[in-house]
Motif scaffolding. Structure first.
Motif, mmCIF file in Angstrom:
data_model
loop_
_atom_site.group_PDB
_atom_site.id
_atom_site.type_symbol
_atom_site.label_atom_id
_atom_site.label_comp_id
_atom_site.label_asym_id
_atom_site.label_seq_id
_atom_site.Cartn_x
_atom_site.Cartn_y
_atom_site.Cartn_z
ATOM 1 N N ARG A 30 39.093 63.480 16.365
ATOM 2 C CA ARG A 30 37.967 62.898 17.238
ATOM 3 C C ARG A 30 38.136 61.259 17.185
ATOM 4 O O ARG A 30 38.039 60.717 18.272
ATOM 5 C CB ARG A 30 36.384 62.993 16.555
ATOM 6 C CG ARG A 30 36.106 64.698 16.916
ATOM 7 C CD ARG A 30 35.442 64.907 18.056
ATOM 8 N NE ARG A 30 34.372 63.948 18.608
ATOM 9 C CZ ARG A 30 34.210 63.687 19.964
ATOM 10 N NH1 ARG A 30 34.925 64.090 20.666
ATOM 11 N NH2 ARG A 30 33.074 62.884 20.196
ATOM 12 N N LEU A 33 41.321 60.400 19.102
ATOM 13 C CA LEU A 33 41.150 60.690 20.657
ATOM 14 C C LEU A 33 40.353 59.565 21.266
ATOM 15 O O LEU A 33 40.911 59.010 22.368
ATOM 16 C CB LEU A 33 40.353 61.912 21.080
ATOM 17 C CG LEU A 33 41.466 63.089 21.077
ATOM 18 C CD1 LEU A 33 40.663 64.619 20.958
ATOM 19 C CD2 LEU A 33 42.695 63.035 21.715
ATOM 20 N N ARG A 34 39.192 59.262 20.512
ATOM 21 C CA ARG A 34 38.259 58.147 21.154
ATOM 22 C C ARG A 34 39.166 56.677 21.126
ATOM 23 O O ARG A 34 38.822 56.074 22.093
ATOM 24 C CB ARG A 34 37.166 57.917 20.386
ATOM 25 C CG ARG A 34 36.003 57.037 20.807
ATOM 26 C CD ARG A 34 34.833 57.051 20.150
ATOM 27 N NE ARG A 34 34.877 56.956 18.647
ATOM 28 C CZ ARG A 34 34.472 57.644 17.732
ATOM 29 N NH1 ARG A 34 33.937 58.867 17.994
ATOM 30 N NH2 ARG A 34 34.502 57.225 16.440
ATOM 31 N N ASN A 36 42.190 56.278 21.307
ATOM 32 C CA ASN A 36 43.684 56.386 22.197
ATOM 33 C C ASN A 36 43.524 57.008 23.340
ATOM 34 O O ASN A 36 44.523 57.088 24.039
ATOM 35 C CB ASN A 36 44.622 57.173 21.302
ATOM 36 C CG ASN A 36 45.353 56.332 20.104
ATOM 37 O OD1 ASN A 36 45.997 55.560 19.900
ATOM 38 N ND2 ASN A 36 44.380 56.619 18.796
ATOM 39 N N HIS A 37 42.453 57.125 23.913
ATOM 40 C CA HIS A 37 42.124 57.820 25.326
ATOM 41 C C HIS A 37 42.813 56.926 26.266
ATOM 42 O O HIS A 37 43.473 57.639 27.098
ATOM 43 C CB HIS A 37 40.698 57.994 25.411
ATOM 44 C CG HIS A 37 40.380 58.762 26.784
ATOM 45 N ND1 HIS A 37 39.340 59.511 26.796
ATOM 46 C CD2 HIS A 37 41.130 59.300 27.614
ATOM 47 C CE1 HIS A 37 39.291 60.214 28.141
ATOM 48 N NE2 HIS A 37 40.445 59.850 28.565
ATOM 49 N N ASN A 38 42.425 55.668 26.361
ATOM 50 C CA ASN A 38 42.920 54.732 27.491
ATOM 51 C C ASN A 38 44.392 54.744 27.456
ATOM 52 O O ASN A 38 45.180 54.968 28.509
ATOM 53 C CB ASN A 38 42.276 53.342 27.397
ATOM 54 C CG ASN A 38 40.929 53.308 27.717
ATOM 55 O OD1 ASN A 38 40.476 54.514 28.417
ATOM 56 N ND2 ASN A 38 40.246 52.379 27.337
ATOM 57 N N LEU A 40 46.420 56.861 26.017
ATOM 58 C CA LEU A 40 47.151 58.350 26.697
ATOM 59 C C LEU A 40 47.003 58.379 28.207
ATOM 60 O O LEU A 40 48.005 58.939 28.637
ATOM 61 C CB LEU A 40 46.395 59.341 26.042
ATOM 62 C CG LEU A 40 46.460 59.538 24.552
ATOM 63 C CD1 LEU A 40 45.524 60.621 23.938
ATOM 64 C CD2 LEU A 40 47.781 60.133 24.171
ATOM 65 N N GLN A 41 46.075 57.788 28.702
ATOM 66 C CA GLN A 41 46.044 57.775 29.979
ATOM 67 C C GLN A 41 47.039 56.842 30.727
ATOM 68 O O GLN A 41 47.624 57.293 31.738
ATOM 69 C CB GLN A 41 44.348 57.570 30.614
ATOM 70 C CG GLN A 41 44.012 57.697 32.080
ATOM 71 C CD GLN A 41 42.608 57.261 32.076
ATOM 72 O OE1 GLN A 41 41.980 56.509 31.551
ATOM 73 N NE2 GLN A 41 42.136 58.081 33.238
ATOM 74 N N GLU A 48 47.353 63.535 29.367
ATOM 75 C CA GLU A 48 45.741 63.202 29.278
ATOM 76 C C GLU A 48 45.079 63.812 30.336
ATOM 77 O O GLU A 48 43.920 64.384 29.896
ATOM 78 C CB GLU A 48 45.682 61.386 29.658
ATOM 79 C CG GLU A 48 44.290 60.925 29.210
ATOM 80 C CD GLU A 48 43.196 61.396 30.738
ATOM 81 O OE1 GLU A 48 42.033 61.278 30.290
ATOM 82 O OE2 GLU A 48 43.799 61.476 31.653
ATOM 83 N N THR A 52 42.176 66.147 29.245
ATOM 84 C CA THR A 52 40.696 66.047 30.177
ATOM 85 C C THR A 52 40.334 67.463 30.898
ATOM 86 O O THR A 52 39.116 67.970 30.527
ATOM 87 C CB THR A 52 40.663 64.871 31.186
ATOM 88 O OG1 THR A 52 41.146 63.875 30.563
ATOM 89 C CG2 THR A 52 39.409 64.800 31.913
ATOM 90 N N PHE A 57 38.670 66.283 25.100
ATOM 91 C CA PHE A 57 38.056 65.107 24.654
ATOM 92 C C PHE A 57 36.585 65.009 24.149
ATOM 93 O O PHE A 57 35.893 64.220 23.575
ATOM 94 C CB PHE A 57 38.169 63.947 25.628
ATOM 95 C CG PHE A 57 39.547 63.503 26.047
ATOM 96 C CD1 PHE A 57 40.025 62.439 24.815
ATOM 97 C CD2 PHE A 57 40.438 63.657 27.040
ATOM 98 C CE1 PHE A 57 41.310 61.851 25.044
ATOM 99 C CE2 PHE A 57 41.652 63.157 26.972
ATOM 100 C CZ PHE A 57 42.175 62.242 26.097
ATOM 101 N N ASP A 58 35.839 66.031 24.939
ATOM 102 C CA ASP A 58 34.685 66.749 24.425
ATOM 103 C C ASP A 58 34.371 67.557 23.313
ATOM 104 O O ASP A 58 33.141 67.677 22.852
ATOM 105 C CB ASP A 58 33.903 67.476 25.401
ATOM 106 C CG ASP A 58 33.861 66.798 26.905
ATOM 107 O OD1 ASP A 58 33.976 65.382 26.842
ATOM 108 O OD2 ASP A 58 34.276 67.247 27.844
#
Length: 178
Positions: A30, A33-34, A36-38, A40-41, A48, A52, A57-58
């Motif tokens: 968690r 992911l929080r 590294n989300h951007n 990854l995108q 990504e 999604t 991510f949820d």
């Protein structure tokens, strides 16, 4: 009292090694992911988008743990039945799937170029895998062609098992977040 051979000990340890490895994933996924989300995108937009689209991510830690519990139960059941019933090819299938799982994490780490939640325990588990494979091959329980066949079957089964694990995680996620 019967003592375990080195190989039997290594075989019995597989579910424990699996779970120790997956604790890192459970604990860190968690937060990772929080943070590294951007990235990854930006660097891996298709990956990504896949995460999604599948609501990864949820996921809560509990949701992710459902997938891991599924894999742990399967690995434990097959592993211990294989040992009890003296069917080493079943154990080898499970082991091969886990070993390839670790090698995939190494590839992910090399591609990403920095920490991923699994790499520390992957690097710690690889010597166990190499040594256990060495012991298994030296025990001459299967011919080389049987080793290859059952390893491939295990890897194929792993590719079906992981989506099934996330299927159960998604059911849990939707029931607890609806």
């Amino acid at each position: 009292m019967t003592t375990l051979s080195t190989l039997e000990l290594m075989m019995v340890l597989l579910p424990i090694i699996f779970m120790l490895h997956d604790f890192e994933e459970i604990i860190m996924f968690r937060l990772w992911l929080r943070h590294n989300h951007n990235e990854l995108q930006r660097r891996f937009p298709y990956f990504e988008a896949f995460l999604t689209r599948h609501h990864i991510f949820d996921y809560t830690t509990a949701t992710f743990s459902i997938a891991i519990a599924h894999e742990f139960l399967l690995i434990s059941l097959v592993c211990y039945l294989a040992i009890y019933l003296q069917m080493p090819h079943w154990w080898l299938m499970t082991f091969a799937g886990f070993f390839v799982h670790l090698l995939i994490h190494v590839a992910q780490w090399l591609i990403y170029g920095k920490y991923i939640p699994a790499i520390i325990t992957t690097l710690l588990a690889l010597p166990y895998c190499v040594y256990t494979l060495y012991e298994f091959i030296n025990a001459n329980l299967l011919t080389p062609s049987q080793l290859f066949l059952w390893a491939v079957i295990g890897i194929v089964l792993m590719t079906f098992s992981i989506p099934l694990a996330f299927f159960w995680a998604n059911i849990f996620h939707h029931r607890t977040h609806s």
